[in-house]
Design a protein around this motif. Structure first.
Motif, mmCIF file in Angstrom:
data_model
loop_
_atom_site.group_PDB
_atom_site.id
_atom_site.type_symbol
_atom_site.label_atom_id
_atom_site.label_comp_id
_atom_site.label_asym_id
_atom_site.label_seq_id
_atom_site.Cartn_x
_atom_site.Cartn_y
_atom_site.Cartn_z
ATOM 1 N N CYS A 1 14.167 -0.345 -0.161
ATOM 2 C CA CYS A 1 13.189 -1.322 -0.671
ATOM 3 C C CYS A 1 12.461 -2.067 0.442
ATOM 4 O O CYS A 1 11.804 -3.076 0.160
ATOM 5 C CB CYS A 1 13.780 -2.223 -1.744
ATOM 6 N N SER B 1 5.964 -0.948 -6.967
ATOM 7 C CA SER B 1 5.208 -1.692 -5.955
ATOM 8 C C SER B 1 3.808 -1.973 -6.483
ATOM 9 O O SER B 1 3.382 -1.372 -7.475
ATOM 10 C CB SER B 1 5.147 -0.909 -4.650
ATOM 11 N N LYS C 1 6.169 -3.923 -2.058
ATOM 12 C CA LYS C 1 7.280 -3.396 -2.856
ATOM 13 C C LYS C 1 8.005 -4.525 -3.582
ATOM 14 O O LYS C 1 8.163 -5.621 -3.029
ATOM 15 C CB LYS C 1 8.277 -2.672 -1.951
#
Ligand SMILES: *Cc1c(COP(=O)(O)O)cnc(C)c1O
Length: 366
Positions: A48, A164, A169
């Motif tokens: 992430c 995202s 994101k």
């Protein structure tokens, strides 16, 4: 039955790898806060794009621990959406703070920034946006808004693994992101697990202590903590399942695309189509209909399972009836709660099954 989730269809290679992982954990003799958790934290951080990840017991604790690590508690208000899983709001209450409930955008069911603006007061400390159903909330706008008001932006990413928006994101825009790895989530384990993602080193450190009785070093407790550790066994399982996440998201997007092009029934409305494909990971595929009870019954008769996410907005839940809300009311959340219907959308459904759902929805006519 075409089910909302069909874990029993997971591929044999995945099952084998998970058994290997469990075996490894058992034989390691290290079952709490060991190597597996550390490795998963690093892998999830990289996935992430977040500098730090702290594994915790579940998604709700991730929110509570993050709030506490920020010093948010008694006397502080936290604004969030009335259209979310109860856990979002329960975490605020558990942290000792007071939730304030705002309305949603009627086209996406995501927390509406103009409603949040009406909820801000002198006690407001933070806004929790929820990437509902896997749709990315407008992060740039929320970042700017929170910055201008001096509030913390927090992201509830429990439904948002992989989402995202405009290159941002999920889990990286706010001071922290809270993740759940509950089995039904896009990345889930075979039990409970959660995590906090953050770029704030100090927050990560505090969260790491809070999950473990507020302990800084063995038997030293500078803060009031919880017992909410990510288990080695779940970390090991999550490492395996993470290697499938990309293809699962691709499959969820294919299914959603099929629904978007196939469903043509004037009694049914689809949520707004995402501006860009990567803005949505379809944790849930939600439609709305003024006749959703009848539609749901009809689909059940055809062998199609559906659910309502969520039938009761938070401000109508018993413990939340006296909470402060948007002074203009929460009409969109109320309408959505009475009309929303989630169709089966999981990576293990076949095109034939999806086409049958589409065919059945289109045949529904009061
Ligand atoms: C699942 C979920 C949570 C809670 O996660 P748990 O791991 O079940 O505690 C919080 N917020 C949202 C939006 C969720 O969907």
């Amino acid at each position: 039955m075409i089910q909302m989730n069909v874990f029993t269809r997971e591929p044999e290679c995945l099952i084998e790898k998970q058994i290997e992982a469990i075996n490894r954990v058992i034989r390691s003799g290290s079952w709490i806060l060991g190597k597996e958790v550390q490795e998963f934290e690093v892998e999830w951080a990289s996935w992430c794009d977040s500098p730090y990840v702290v594994g915790v017991g579940n998604g709700m604790d991730a929110l509570e621990i993050g709030l506490r690590a920020l010093g948010i508690g008694d006397g502080d208000e936290v604004i969030t959406t009335s259209m979310t899983a109860f856990a979002t709001v329960l975490a605020i209450i558990r942290a000792g703070a007071t939730p304030v409930l705002a309305d949603i955008d009627s086209e996406t069911a995501i927390l509406a920034i103009e409603s949040v603006a009406r909820c801000v007061g002198p006690k407001t400390k933070a806004v929790i946006v929820v990437h509902l159903y896997g749709q990315a909330a407008p992060l740039k706008e929320y970042k700017e808004f929170c910055h201008s008001k001096g509030l913390f932006l927090i992201e509830d990413c429990a439904q948002a693994h992989g989402t995202s928006i405009n290159g941002i994101k999920a889990g990286t825009a706010g001071i922290f992101g809270a993740w759940s790895f509950y089995p039904t989530k896009n990345l889930g384990t075979i039990g409970d697990a959660g995590a906090i993602s953050t770029s704030d080193k100090d927050l990560a450190k505090k969260a790491g202590q809070l999950r473990n009785y507020g302990q800084s070093e063995r038997f030293h407790h500078p803060q009031i903590g919880l017992n909410s550790r990510l288990d080695e066994i779940h970390a090991a399982i999550l490492k395996v399942r993470l290697t499938f996440l990309k293809i699962w998201i691709v499959r969820r997007r294919e299914i959603a695309q099929r629904y978007y092009t196939g469903i043509l029934n004037p009694l049914v409305k689809l949520l707004k189509f995402p501006a860009a494909p990567n803005n949505h990971v379809y944790h849930l595929f939600v439609i709305t209909s003024a006749m959703r009870e009848q539609l749901s019954e009809y689909l059940k008769e055809k062998g199609i399972e559906t659910l309502y996410h969520y039938p009761v907005p938070i401000h109508n839940q018993n413990p939340c009836k006296n909470l402060k809300t948007d002074p203009h009311g929460l009409l969109s959340a109320e309408k959505h709660a009475s009309e929303c219907l989630s169709l089966p959308c999981n990576p293990f459904l076949t095109n034939k099954e999806i086409d049958f759902v589409i065919y059945s929805v289109n045949k529904f006519n009061s």
